[in-house]
Design an enzyme around this catalytic site. Structure first.
Site, PDB file in Angstrom:
ATOM      1  N   THR A  93      41.921 -47.019  -2.757  1.00 21.67           N
ATOM      2  CA  THR A  93      42.228 -45.929  -1.823  1.00 21.67           C
ATOM      3  C   THR A  93      42.124 -44.612  -2.564  1.00 21.67           C
ATOM      4  O   THR A  93      42.103 -44.581  -3.797  1.00 21.67           O
ATOM      5  CB  THR A  93      43.691 -46.001  -1.334  1.00 21.67           C
ATOM      6  OG1 THR A  93      44.553 -45.843  -2.483  1.00 21.67           O
ATOM      7  CG2 THR A  93      43.977 -47.298  -0.624  1.00 21.67           C
ATOM      8  N   ASP A  94      42.148 -43.513  -1.820  1.00 18.71           N
ATOM      9  CA  ASP A  94      42.427 -42.233  -2.449  1.00 18.71           C
ATOM     10  C   ASP A  94      43.947 -42.170  -2.633  1.00 18.71           C
ATOM     11  O   ASP A  94      44.703 -42.907  -1.986  1.00 18.71           O
ATOM     12  CB  ASP A  94      41.898 -41.072  -1.596  1.00 18.71           C
ATOM     13  CG  ASP A  94      41.808 -39.782  -2.417  1.00 18.71           C
ATOM     14  OD1 ASP A  94      42.351 -39.742  -3.541  1.00 18.71           O
ATOM     15  OD2 ASP A  94      41.200 -38.810  -1.931  1.00 18.71           O
ATOM     16  N   TRP A  95      44.354 -41.255  -3.502  1.00 16.75           N
ATOM     17  CA  TRP A  95      45.743 -41.233  -3.973  1.00 16.75           C
ATOM     18  C   TRP A  95      46.732 -40.787  -2.881  1.00 16.75           C
ATOM     19  O   TRP A  95      46.535 -39.789  -2.224  1.00 16.75           O
ATOM     20  CB  TRP A  95      45.844 -40.297  -5.170  1.00 16.75           C
ATOM     21  CG  TRP A  95      45.528 -40.933  -6.505  1.00 16.75           C
ATOM     22  CD1 TRP A  95      46.233 -40.750  -7.661  1.00 16.75           C
ATOM     23  CD2 TRP A  95      44.459 -41.829  -6.853  1.00 16.75           C
ATOM     24  NE1 TRP A  95      45.665 -41.484  -8.695  1.00 16.75           N
ATOM     25  CE2 TRP A  95      44.588 -42.149  -8.232  1.00 16.75           C
ATOM     26  CE3 TRP A  95      43.412 -42.423  -6.142  1.00 16.75           C
ATOM     27  CZ2 TRP A  95      43.710 -43.010  -8.903  1.00 16.75           C
ATOM     28  CZ3 TRP A  95      42.539 -43.279  -6.809  1.00 16.75           C
ATOM     29  CH2 TRP A  95      42.705 -43.558  -8.159  1.00 16.75           C
TER      30      TRP A  95
END
Ligand code: BGC
Length: 759
Positions: free
Chosen positions: A702-704
């Protein structure tokens, strides 16, 4: 000992020659400077005002000469030992600048920095009349510097003086216009910006797009100004008359909840070159850039073998200085049934440094099937890449506008299906889409699939003997056997990030010592390895992605990939969160500087080159943000409403090229929603398209801190949740039978497979 296992120890191993460190090394800084010179785009050069003579006297205006923006902010930033600004560069090169000006601007900028103003993010200084008068007495040659700052999580608006000059800048420019004969403009800007104010003005004889050139950017600017370097950059975006000319501008800020991609596939030059009357809205076309020398193309030919088109061209340096030129190949597909852009980039190649009079034969090729379109409406064959019958014309030149039609055409006598795929990620809410004649076609409401995919992973019998990752590495057991021994809770944990160790600041993954699994650390970002200053480790800031794309030089890109990867490795960081290859859909997007271009082809080629460079050093590359992350406002919840065709041809295309060409070990999903479903929860996107159709075999993160749901992510096929997660919700879903342990285990398998590839 397997090399990946070094992650257990956080060793201090210098990777340079003779035991020296490569991080922030002279060699890497020189590479950064070289790339900045090569990505500089000469926009205007009347009367050959540039390069200026080494002993010329100049007066430099604008706070940007001090306040140089090496790259944008946020995760795309890089902490360096120094940043050479334009004034530093000119002084280092011995150019005779009117010294009171930089002194004045330096004082002004320092005052702003003391007020915690961010570099590049404050307005132009007012210019005392006295200073202007004295400068005009010193010389008749003035340089105007303009800069812009951007960062993630923030977009620009139509009236925030980002695209256009601010009132203070206009005053400065007018003052210079009134007092100097020879005026040069330097733009320290990350992507598309207003250029009308100098394009139309004869008093401004020269203009240079410096872009944002990393820590040596100001020195590279001076190299170019005095002709120690010959600029060979070409624009990777269309510079239009005004913001409203970009079809994305109208709806960009219509809602915080969504963006409708109504221009469909007509993004950038695909719009300006195709839609009637839009050509005249272009000031500097895609692919454009001058040189201090001249080039001639001759003997341009093409042929095909039924699968591949081969294009050759002789490029001769007909001028008086050595320099490089880029050959660009575009095609125009027949468009009786399906609307097609008037030009689409399909190949390019840069020459070596050619001496005056020297000729180089450039050879390029592309696949015939690369000229296909995605038929989401079923005009020829629904959900397929198709080619319509007729003539495919080829154009060769040094910009989209200058590319000339060549004799060769590829002719198809019937419509064909190149690849039959699926209808994935269809829009539910798209209301209209642009046609090639400039009209909008209304779109009937559609129902999105939200399809799930079955997980066919099965675990073997649990071996009795306790295994660790080392057993897998030395071939004494299989990864599946190891996974079969990992407890349910530990499997869940492995799908979630772990805290940073060493100099990392973006956390890591792994860290289950009972299975011999070390913690592997991640690091940003597109312009270089980003380590916090207080670690004492300062790295190399390369030019921003836009500028690297402006080099059109894939081997240089690869070299930067290698250099950055070594810096990551030397600091015990295993996964580099780069390249970022979203599309410059709108000049207003705050992250354009981190992305390559408005064009997916050059984006994909540049990304592939960077990934090759990075992974040649045993470090994982992480192309991001997959996909359609072209706006920062409310980025966690903004729905990119886009047709399947625009997705496939524009927003996914660069990723597809990169993945098929260079097999990145990882990919990062984006924050945004795509047609109603978060990309990390989007099974059609990440399992349907990415894994099943394209054959991606790496790890998906995922993105953060995204706002999506971990359980849905596991169901969709997103392997890793960064940087933290809620194991209890996954456990609950398992207990309730909403997901199966196989679905968690396959995520872990992808994560462990990545670890074993690291070196
Ligand atoms: C950005 C990513 C970045 C990550 C880790 C996010 O905010 O969107 O590009 O890699 O943070 O810093």
């Amino acid at each position: 000992m397997e090399k990946w296992a070094r992650s257990r120890y956080q060793p201090c191993l210098p990777l340079g020659e003779n035991g020296t460190r490569v991080t922030g090394s002279k060699k890497h800084r020189e590479l950064s400077r070289r790339a900045a010179c090569e990505g500089t785009v000469l926009l205007k050069n009347n009367n050959r005002l540039l390069p200026i003579k080494r002993d010329a006297k100049i007066a430099v205006f604008g706070k940007a000469q001090i306040d140089y923006v090496k790259g944008g902010g946020g995760s795309g930033d890089v902490n360096t030992e120094y940043v050479r600004n334009i004034n530093d560069g000119l002084v280092m090169k011995g150019v005779r600048v009117f010294e009171k000006l930089p002194a004045y601007y330096e004082q002004y900028c320092n005052e702003q920095y003391r007020k915690w103003r961010v570099r590049g993010d404050f307005d132009e200084a007012a210019l005392p009349e006295e200073l202007l008068r004295e400068a005009a007495e010193y010389t008749d040659t003035a340089v105007i510097t303009i800069n812009r700052y951007s960062r993630e999580n923030e977009d620009h608006t139509c009236d925030d003086s980002y695209f256009y000059l601010s009132a203070a800048e206009k005053t400065m420019v007018n003052n210079v216009l009134d007092n100097f004969e020879n005026i040069i403009v330097l733009l320290n800007v990350g992507a598309m910006t207003d250029v009308t104010w100098f394009y139309d003005n004869d008093k401004i004889k020269a203009a240079v797009m410096l872009c944002q050139g990393g820590m040596e950017g100001g020195l590279a600017a001076a190299d170019v100004l005095i002709g120690d370097a010959n600029p060979s950059g070409k624009l990777v975006d269309t510079f239009a008359v005004c913001l409203e000319d970009y079809p994305s501008s109208e709806g960009f800020h219509e809602s915080k909840d969504y963006v409708e991609y109504t221009e469909d596939i007509f993004v950038g030059y695909r719009y300006f070159e195709t839609v009637p009357d839009m050509k005249k809205k272009v000031i500097y076309p895609f692919g454009y850039g001058m040189s201090y020398t001249e080039f001639k193309f001759s003997d341009v030919r093409a042929c095909d073998n039924g699968k591949t088109v081969f294009v050759t061209a002789d490029v001769t340096n007909t001028g008086e200085r050595e320099g490089k030129e880029t050959v660009q190949v575009y095609y125009k597909a027949p468009s009786d049934k399906l609307a097609r852009p008037a030009r689409e980039l399909c190949a390019f190649e840069k020459t070596r440094n050619l001496a005056p009079g020297e000729t180089q034969r450039i050879e390029m090729s592309f696949e015939i099937k690369d000229m296909s379109a995605f038929d989401d409406a079923g005009v020829i064959d629904k959900s397929s890449w198709v080619m319509e019958k007729g003539s495919y014309e080829i154009f060769v030149g040094n910009s989209v506008r200058d590319a000339r039609k060549i004799q060769y055409e590829y002719v198809l006598d019937k419509d064909i299906t190149v690849e039959k795929l699926h209808s994935y990620c269809a829009p539910e809410k798209l209301t209209k889409r642009l046609n090639d004649d400039g009209t909008y076609i209304s779109v009937a409401p559609n129902k999105t699939g939200g399809m799930s995919f079955s997980c066919d992973y099965s675990l073997p019998q649990k071996p009795e003997e306790k295994l660790t990752l080392d057993n897998i590495a030395d071939g004494s057991a299989s990864l599946d056997e190891l996974i079969s021994q990992i407890s349910e809770n530990d499997l869940i944990d492995l799908t979630i990030g772990v805290p940073s160790i060493g100099v990392a600041n973006t956390c890591g993954f792994g860290d289950k010592s009972e299975y011999g699994i070390p913690a592997f650390m991640t690091v940003d970002g597109p312009a270089g390895v980003r380590i916090e200053k207080n670690t004492g480790v300062l790295t190399t800031a390369f030019p921003v992605a836009t500028m690297l794309a402006c080099t059109w030089n894939t081997s240089l890109m690869e070299e930067i990939g290698r250099a950055g990867a070594l810096e990551a490795k030397e600091n015990n960081l295993q996964m580099w969160l780069t390249p970022a290859l979203n599309i410059h859909r709108s000049p207003l997007c705050g992250r354009n500087f981190e992305y390559f271009s408005e064009d997916p082809f050059i984006s994909g080629k540049m990304a592939a080159a960077k990934v090759r460079g990075i992974q040649s050093q045993g470090i994982a590359a992480t192309p991001k943000h997959f996909a359609a992350n072209n706006k920062e406002t409310e980025r966690f919840e903004s729905d990119s409403i886009v047709s399947e065709r625009a997705l496939r041809e524009i927003y996914l295309k660069g990723f597809e090229i990169c993945i098929k060409e260079s097999k990145p070990m990882a990919i990062m999903t984006s924050y945004n929603i795509i047609n109603g479903i978060h990309s990390s929860e989007n099974a059609e996107l990440i399992t349907g398209i990415l894994r099943n159709e394209w054959g991606f075999d790496g790890m998906i993160t995922t993105d953060w801190w995204n706002s999506a749901n971990h359980v849905k992510e596991i169901q969709a096929g997103n392997d890793l949740r960064m940087p933290v997660g809620k194991p209890e919700i996954v456990k609950e879903a398992l207990d309730k039978g909403e997901i199966s342990i196989k679905q968690v285990a396959i995520c872990v398998k992808h994560i462990l497979e990545l670890m074993l590839k690291l070196q």
